[in-house]
Design a protein around this motif. Sequence first.
Motif, PDB file in Angstrom:
ATOM      1  N   ALA A 297       0.818  -1.214   0.000  1.00 55.33           N
ATOM      2  CA  ALA A 297       0.000   0.000   0.000  1.00 55.33           C
ATOM      3  C   ALA A 297       0.850   1.261   0.000  1.00 55.33           C
ATOM      4  CB  ALA A 297      -0.923   0.002   1.220  1.00 55.33           C
ATOM      5  N   HIS A 298       2.085   1.156   0.495  1.00 59.00           N
ATOM      6  CA  HIS A 298       2.943   2.340   0.594  1.00 59.00           C
ATOM      7  C   HIS A 298       4.084   2.322  -0.413  1.00 59.00           C
ATOM      8  CE1 HIS A 298       0.842   4.026   4.022  1.00 59.00           C
ATOM      9  NE2 HIS A 298       0.752   2.804   4.520  1.00 59.00           N
ATOM     10  N   GLY A 299       3.909   1.543  -1.496  1.00 61.04           N
ATOM     11  CA  GLY A 299       4.784   1.695  -2.635  1.00 61.04           C
ATOM     12  C   GLY A 299       5.960   0.757  -2.749  1.00 61.04           C
ATOM     13  N   ALA A 300       6.020  -0.300  -1.942  1.00 61.77           N
ATOM     14  CA  ALA A 300       7.128  -1.245  -2.065  1.00 61.77           C
ATOM     15  C   ALA A 300       7.196  -1.789  -3.497  1.00 61.77           C
ATOM     16  CB  ALA A 300       6.960  -2.397  -1.081  1.00 61.77           C
ATOM     17  N   ALA A 301       8.409  -1.933  -4.017  1.00 59.31           N
ATOM     18  CA  ALA A 301       8.569  -2.445  -5.381  1.00 59.31           C
ATOM     19  C   ALA A 301       8.394  -3.948  -5.433  1.00 59.31           C
ATOM     20  CB  ALA A 301       9.942  -2.064  -5.922  1.00 59.31           C
ATOM     21  N   CYS A 302       8.929  -4.643  -4.440  1.00 56.86           N
ATOM     22  CA  CYS A 302       8.853  -6.102  -4.417  1.00 56.86           C
ATOM     23  C   CYS A 302       8.774  -6.595  -2.992  1.00 56.86           C
ATOM     24  CB  CYS A 302      10.086  -6.702  -5.106  1.00 56.86           C
ATOM     25  SG  CYS A 302      10.121  -8.513  -5.043  1.00 56.86           S
ATOM     26  N   ILE A 303       7.965  -7.632  -2.782  1.00 56.18           N
ATOM     27  CA  ILE A 303       7.853  -8.283  -1.474  1.00 56.18           C
ATOM     28  C   ILE A 303       8.026  -9.781  -1.665  1.00 56.18           C
ATOM     29  CG2 ILE A 303       6.421  -8.668   0.561  1.00 56.18           C
ATOM     30  CD1 ILE A 303       4.830  -6.114  -0.336  1.00 56.18           C
ATOM     31  N   TYR A 304       9.031 -10.340  -1.046  1.00 55.88           N
ATOM     32  CA  TYR A 304       9.186 -11.788  -1.008  1.00 55.88           C
ATOM     33  C   TYR A 304       8.309 -12.317   0.127  1.00 55.88           C
ATOM     34  CZ  TYR A 304      13.031 -11.868  -4.347  1.00 55.88           C
ATOM     35  OH  TYR A 304      13.788 -11.773  -5.493  1.00 55.88           O
ATOM     36  N   ALA A 305       7.211 -12.961  -0.250  1.00 54.44           N
ATOM     37  CA  ALA A 305       6.252 -13.492   0.718  1.00 54.44           C
ATOM     38  C   ALA A 305       6.650 -14.928   1.032  1.00 54.44           C
ATOM     39  CB  ALA A 305       4.840 -13.432   0.146  1.00 54.44           C
ATOM     40  N   CYS A 306       7.294 -15.106   2.182  1.00 56.17           N
ATOM     41  CA  CYS A 306       7.941 -16.375   2.492  1.00 56.17           C
ATOM     42  C   CYS A 306       7.140 -17.198   3.492  1.00 56.17           C
ATOM     43  CB  CYS A 306       9.327 -16.128   3.076  1.00 56.17           C
ATOM     44  SG  CYS A 306      10.396 -15.142   2.026  1.00 56.17           S
TER      45      CYS A 306
ATOM     46  N   TYR B  82       0.415 -19.051  -2.001  1.00 56.16           N
ATOM     47  CA  TYR B  82       1.176 -17.876  -2.443  1.00 56.16           C
ATOM     48  C   TYR B  82       0.472 -17.147  -3.577  1.00 56.16           C
ATOM     49  CZ  TYR B  82       4.999 -20.283   0.018  1.00 56.16           C
ATOM     50  OH  TYR B  82       5.769 -20.919   0.945  1.00 56.16           O
ATOM     51  N   ALA B  83      -0.030 -17.911  -4.559  1.00 59.33           N
ATOM     52  CA  ALA B  83      -0.650 -17.293  -5.731  1.00 59.33           C
ATOM     53  C   ALA B  83      -1.862 -16.466  -5.327  1.00 59.33           C
ATOM     54  CB  ALA B  83      -1.049 -18.364  -6.747  1.00 59.33           C
ATOM     55  N   GLN B  84      -2.655 -16.978  -4.400  1.00 62.60           N
ATOM     56  CA  GLN B  84      -3.831 -16.248  -3.939  1.00 62.60           C
ATOM     57  C   GLN B  84      -3.434 -14.961  -3.222  1.00 62.60           C
ATOM     58  OE1 GLN B  84      -7.167 -17.119  -4.527  1.00 62.60           O
ATOM     59  NE2 GLN B  84      -7.428 -15.019  -3.817  1.00 62.60           N
ATOM     60  N   LEU B  85      -2.374 -15.053  -2.409  1.00 63.37           N
ATOM     61  CA  LEU B  85      -1.881 -13.862  -1.711  1.00 63.37           C
ATOM     62  C   LEU B  85      -1.442 -12.805  -2.717  1.00 63.37           C
ATOM     63  CD1 LEU B  85      -0.897 -12.298   0.789  1.00 63.37           C
ATOM     64  CD2 LEU B  85       1.227 -13.617   0.676  1.00 63.37           C
TER      65      LEU B  85
ATOM     66  N   PRO C 232      -1.216  -2.934  -8.053  1.00 65.00           N
ATOM     67  CA  PRO C 232      -0.676  -3.697  -9.182  1.00 65.00           C
ATOM     68  C   PRO C 232       0.808  -3.474  -9.461  1.00 65.00           C
ATOM     69  CG  PRO C 232      -2.085  -1.906  -9.937  1.00 65.00           C
ATOM     70  CD  PRO C 232      -2.255  -1.975  -8.468  1.00 65.00           C
ATOM     71  N   ASN C 233       1.395  -2.405  -8.937  1.00 66.28           N
ATOM     72  CA  ASN C 233       2.798  -2.122  -9.235  1.00 66.28           C
ATOM     73  C   ASN C 233       3.778  -2.796  -8.278  1.00 66.28           C
ATOM     74  OD1 ASN C 233       2.265  -0.570 -11.486  1.00 66.28           O
ATOM     75  ND2 ASN C 233       2.146   1.344 -10.335  1.00 66.28           N
ATOM     76  N   THR C 234       3.268  -3.466  -7.258  1.00 65.80           N
ATOM     77  CA  THR C 234       4.133  -4.181  -6.323  1.00 65.80           C
ATOM     78  C   THR C 234       4.225  -5.645  -6.732  1.00 65.80           C
ATOM     79  OG1 THR C 234       3.575  -2.721  -4.479  1.00 65.80           O
ATOM     80  CG2 THR C 234       4.488  -4.872  -3.924  1.00 65.80           C
ATOM     81  N   LYS C 235       5.427  -6.109  -6.938  1.00 65.34           N
ATOM     82  CA  LYS C 235       5.649  -7.517  -7.283  1.00 65.34           C
ATOM     83  C   LYS C 235       5.673  -8.338  -5.998  1.00 65.34           C
ATOM     84  CE  LYS C 235       7.195 -10.907 -10.056  1.00 65.34           C
ATOM     85  NZ  LYS C 235       6.406 -11.452 -11.176  1.00 65.34           N
ATOM     86  N   VAL C 236       4.766  -9.305  -5.898  1.00 66.32           N
ATOM     87  CA  VAL C 236       4.735 -10.216  -4.750  1.00 66.32           C
ATOM     88  C   VAL C 236       5.229 -11.578  -5.218  1.00 66.32           C
ATOM     89  CG1 VAL C 236       3.299 -11.330  -3.004  1.00 66.32           C
ATOM     90  CG2 VAL C 236       2.827  -8.963  -3.684  1.00 66.32           C
ATOM     91  N   ILE C 237       6.290 -12.045  -4.597  1.00 65.60           N
ATOM     92  CA  ILE C 237       6.905 -13.309  -4.991  1.00 65.60           C
ATOM     93  C   ILE C 237       6.719 -14.324  -3.858  1.00 65.60           C
ATOM     94  CG2 ILE C 237       9.069 -14.473  -5.593  1.00 65.60           C
ATOM     95  CD1 ILE C 237      10.062 -11.785  -6.687  1.00 65.60           C
ATOM     96  N   GLY C 238       5.931 -15.366  -4.109  1.00 72.28           N
ATOM     97  CA  GLY C 238       5.795 -16.449  -3.136  1.00 72.28           C
ATOM     98  C   GLY C 238       7.088 -17.242  -3.068  1.00 72.28           C
ATOM     99  N   TYR C 239       7.629 -17.386  -1.865  1.00 69.42           N
ATOM    100  CA  TYR C 239       8.970 -17.973  -1.748  1.00 69.42           C
ATOM    101  C   TYR C 239       8.999 -18.951  -0.576  1.00 69.42           C
ATOM    102  CZ  TYR C 239      14.068 -18.014  -2.297  1.00 69.42           C
ATOM    103  OH  TYR C 239      15.363 -18.380  -2.556  1.00 69.42           O
ATOM    104  N   PRO C 240       8.910 -20.257  -0.861  1.00 66.88           N
ATOM    105  CA  PRO C 240       9.013 -21.234   0.219  1.00 66.88           C
ATOM    106  C   PRO C 240      10.467 -21.433   0.631  1.00 66.88           C
ATOM    107  CG  PRO C 240       8.615 -22.343  -1.871  1.00 66.88           C
ATOM    108  CD  PRO C 240       8.595 -20.880  -2.150  1.00 66.88           C
ATOM    109  N   TYR C 241      10.729 -21.281   1.903  1.00 66.50           N
ATOM    110  CA  TYR C 241      12.073 -21.613   2.389  1.00 66.50           C
ATOM    111  C   TYR C 241      12.018 -21.910   3.882  1.00 66.50           C
ATOM    112  CZ  TYR C 241      13.791 -17.539   5.107  1.00 66.50           C
ATOM    113  OH  TYR C 241      14.018 -16.603   6.073  1.00 66.50           O
TER     114      TYR C 241
END
Length: 297
Positions: A39-48, A56-59, A68-77
């Motif tokens: 909401a505050h403009g992050a370019a990318c968030i690794y959602a781990c 992850y896809a639903q999130l 729409p401009n924030t890339k959310v990457i589902g990342y299992p680790y």
Amino acid sequence: MDSEHFSPYRADGKLYGFVCVVTGATQPVGRAIVAELAAHGAACIYACSSTPDEPYAQLAEDVNKRFPNTKVIGYPYRITSEEDTLSLIDDVLNSWGRLDVWITSSGLLGPPSIAETSPADLRKCFEANSMAPFFALKYAPPAMAKTTPKGNYPNAAPKDQAYGSIIVVGSVASTYGGCWGPCFTMSSHAALGVVRAGVAVLKGTGVRINCISPGQIDVGVDLKGFDMRGMSSQLPPSSLQSEEAQKSHIGLERAGLPQEVGRVAGFLASGFSSYITGANLIVDGGASVMNPLTVPI
């Protein structure tokens, strides 16, 4: 923080251009934090999270509908794996050239009594609640020190100075007992210990570290669907305490919401908290201040 690129007042968002890591991202509090950063403009968030079959896809879809401009990457680790932590940091730097925010929100509740707590249970809670923050403290700051020119992607901004914020989402069990079980209290104290130790560790790096300690948070789980051994939950369900008890023992007379924890994380991630490090922000509606002897959870 003199750079215009880190001004919390910039019109395009106080976190514009930031690259963030959030662990426990598929849990209610983690999801709220991901949404707040976006909401505050992050370019990318690794959602781990720890397993590959999390939603992850639903999130990502839910967040991108609004931002729409924030890339959310589902990342299992595996959050307690040194090797996996280093691999994640390598992926972040190779893809984006920067790392700005690391939030550990992957805590584990554990059993409600010492009789039900095995040594293996205790180890799991310490790993989830304090080992993950330890790895963040040990390995994230060198990555946060890296600067980079403006990239070619949505919400891109140059990073012209070292900057970083490490945020540990713990619990009010970080400062007193009786919130659930001894396992939760012991490991939550250790998580806050990582934060307090981190202030001296991070001197001269431009990186801050802070703790958020939520009290009773309504995570949308009822008692029927709750594992009372606490080995699959971050926080206990607020329904364990009656509405009457909440009104009596909590200053704001209700349980908190995940997004209210998320807003605090957004504040600590941004330049609005530039002179705050080593702090423990209690997010419990005033319960611990109003009546410290009352079990708030």
